[in-house]
Design an enzyme around this catalytic site. Sequence first.
Site, short mmCIF file in Angstrom:
data_model
loop_
_atom_site.label_atom_id
_atom_site.label_comp_id
_atom_site.label_asym_id
_atom_site.label_seq_id
_atom_site.Cartn_x
_atom_site.Cartn_y
_atom_site.Cartn_z
N THR A 197 94.65 7.21 49.70
CA THR A 197 94.74 8.45 48.70
C THR A 197 95.10 9.70 49.55
OG1 THR A 197 94.22 7.40 47.24
CG2 THR A 197 93.91 10.11 46.77
N GLY B 254 87.49 11.15 50.42
CA GLY B 254 86.91 11.96 49.84
C GLY B 254 87.36 13.24 49.80
N ASP C 272 94.68 4.06 54.83
CA ASP C 272 94.41 5.40 54.24
C ASP C 272 93.93 6.38 55.19
OD1 ASP C 272 93.31 7.29 52.43
OD2 ASP C 272 91.90 5.83 52.04
N ASP D 98 88.83 12.06 56.36
CA ASP D 98 88.18 14.18 56.83
C ASP D 98 87.68 13.90 58.06
OD1 ASP D 98 89.19 14.48 54.00
OD2 ASP D 98 88.03 13.89 53.96
N GLU E 195 89.02 3.83 47.04
CA GLU E 195 88.82 3.79 48.41
C GLU E 195 87.89 2.80 48.77
OE1 GLU E 195 90.64 8.46 49.52
OE2 GLU E 195 89.13 7.85 50.20
C1 5RP Z 1 91.14 10.78 49.72
C2 5RP Z 1 90.56 10.76 51.56
C3 5RP Z 1 91.54 11.87 52.05
O1 5RP Z 1 91.95 10.25 53.06
C4 5RP Z 1 90.57 12.10 52.84
O2 5RP Z 1 90.62 13.64 52.33
C5 5RP Z 1 92.02 13.10 53.91
O3 5RP Z 1 93.14 13.66 53.68
P1 5RP Z 1 94.47 14.35 54.10
O4 5RP Z 1 95.88 13.11 54.61
O5 5RP Z 1 94.96 14.58 53.17
O6 5RP Z 1 94.58 14.99 55.02
O7 5RP Z 1 89.35 10.44 52.04
O8 5RP Z 1 89.44 11.07 49.20
#
Ligand code: 5RP
Length: 223
Positions: free
Chosen positions: A32, A99, A85, A88, A107
Site C-alpha cells: 500500500t 504504516g 511493498d 517509510d 501489510e
Molecule cells: C503504508 C506503508 C507504505 O508502504 C509506506 O508508508 C511508504 O509509502 P510511500 O510509498 O507512499 O512512500 O507502509 O501503510
Amino acid sequence: MTQDELKQAVAQAAADYVASNIAAGAIIGVGTGSTANLFIDALAGIKERIAATVASSEATRKRLEGHGFKVLDLNEVERMPVYIDGADEIDPGFAMIKGGGGALTREKIVAAVADTFVCICDASKQVATLGKFPLPVEVIPMARSQVTRELAALGGTPKLREGFLTDNGNIILDVHGLAIGDPVGLETRLNQIVGVVTNGLFARRGADVLLLGTADGVKTLRR
Ligand code: 5RP
C-alpha cells in the site's frame, strides 16, 4: 531525479523483478502507498502472467481491481512467492518502519504468507538507524489512553493520527522521538502491550530484497 521519478523507476523495476523471478501463474502480494500504487500500474503491463493478487488494504484492492486483476481473500491463499511493498524507513539489516499510510496490520499479515518480501523505495528511505520517521502503532480505540501511557514509558511521544481510522476500524498512534537500536527487541516489546493490534516495525520479518531507486539507477540489494 525527483522523488516521484525515483518511485516510478523502482515500481517498474519491481514489475520487471516479477517478470524475471516469479513463475507465470503466481499469486502476488501487493502493498500500500504511493510507490505500491505505481507498482500496481506497472504490473498491469504483465497482467497475463499473474493468476491473482492479495491486497494489503482496501485502497490497493480497488486499484488492483481497476486494472482487472483478480484479488483473493488471504484466507484462500496458503503461500505466495512474493510480497512487494514500500517502506517509510529501511535500515542496513533490512528492518523497516511501515504504516505511514496506515495499512501496517494488513501489510504485516500478507507479508507473513509470502516467501520473499521485496521492499521498493527511493533512496531517501534508507537510514542508519530507524526512528526519525514516527513509528505507527495500530490500537483498539478503547485502549488509546492506556497504550499512550505505555508508549510514553518506553521513551517515545505518541500522537494520535487525527481523523484517521484503519481499514480494521482502529486508531493509529504515531510515536515520535524513538531511536531504534534494537528493532527486533522493540517490535517484540510493543507486541506485548495490551490494546496494540500491530506496530509498524517490520524487523522480525524484514525485507529479503531491496529495490532502491537512486540517482544512479535502481539498485537490487539482498539481505
Ligand atoms: C503504508 C506503508 C507504505 O508502504 C509506506 O508508508 C511508504 O509509502 P510511500 O510509498 O507512499 O512512500 O507502509 O501503510
